[in-house]
Motif scaffolding. Sequence first.
Motif, short mmCIF file in Angstrom:
data_model
loop_
_atom_site.label_atom_id
_atom_site.label_comp_id
_atom_site.label_asym_id
_atom_site.label_seq_id
_atom_site.Cartn_x
_atom_site.Cartn_y
_atom_site.Cartn_z
N ASP A 80 0.86 -1.19 0.00
CA ASP A 80 0.00 0.00 0.00
C ASP A 80 0.89 1.24 0.00
N SER A 81 0.23 2.40 0.02
CA SER A 81 0.97 3.66 -0.04
C SER A 81 1.83 3.89 1.20
N GLU A 82 1.38 3.38 2.35
CA GLU A 82 2.15 3.56 3.58
C GLU A 82 3.47 2.80 3.51
N GLN A 83 3.43 1.56 3.05
CA GLN A 83 4.66 0.79 2.91
C GLN A 83 5.57 1.38 1.84
N ARG A 84 4.98 1.91 0.79
CA ARG A 84 5.79 2.54 -0.26
C ARG A 84 6.50 3.78 0.31
N TRP A 85 5.76 4.55 1.12
CA TRP A 85 6.37 5.73 1.75
C TRP A 85 7.50 5.33 2.70
N LEU A 86 7.32 4.25 3.43
CA LEU A 86 8.35 3.76 4.35
C LEU A 86 9.64 3.44 3.59
N LEU A 87 9.50 2.68 2.51
CA LEU A 87 10.67 2.30 1.72
C LEU A 87 11.36 3.53 1.14
#
Length: 296
Positions: A80-87
């Motif tokens: 999701d967008s949250e995991q993408r932002w984390l990476l």
Amino acid sequence: MFRIGLFLATNLAIILLASITLRLLGVGGILADNGVDLDLQGLLAFCAVFGFAGALVSLLISKPMAKFSTRAQVIERPADSEQRWLLETVADLAKAANIGMPQVAIFPAQQANAYATGWNRNNALVAVSQGLLQRFDREQVRAVLAHEIGHVANGDMVTLALVQGVINTFVMFLARLAGFFVDRVLLKNERGLGIGYWVTTIIAEIVLGILASTIVMWFSRQREYRADQAGAQLSSPAAMISALQALQREVNAHVPNQMPDTMTAFGISPGWKKDVRKWFTTHPPLEQRIARLQQL
């Protein structure tokens, strides 16, 4: 390979320095006068090999053990967008800190926490809790990630293992030295290693291990201050202070600490104990950490 070489060089340096110190103090002569024929250099080398080996093995398996003990799930492909932002955030911070891209993981814990581990600064692991992602805003999460990246960039995992190796060496050596003294000098045992040696060695290792752990904990607290400063530099002082204040609210609200004891030193907020227990904690009080950042 450089860090493995550092381990070996430190090991040899400790043996050399301790050997010279023992000669200057005349420890070998004292034992010889009491009929104890003991190879102090050989005993010291034995303790150093086993003391540093334990610390080195713990360091080398730190990543898989951390994943297993916290049930962390590495983000291979962002769901999701949250995991993408984390990476993307970790990649940005790692580039700024001039280290390789770490693995990024999320572990199931309601307490807001995070940790970094791994023997190689270019192949480390950075993990955050679900509670942190749920209750902290993105600037605060970024600051926490910057703090963990600071640990990796500073080589804190390797340095802590080196300190632990030195402590292990001297605890083993001094405990066995005390065992020989009690068994051969006080009890006058001349037939191998008697019960006096074994009992004294075990008791001495426990007592010395407890006392020596305060040194390791002191070093751990100092590295937290350095990681806070690194976090402030990689994100911003205001964001780092805000993140620590949010962690302080978590502690005051008594949010359960679900971090395994073996991972306490690697978390950002294990909580702060009072009375004599404060000497055995891995982290300084959050109010002191905030005050230091406010002085920058």
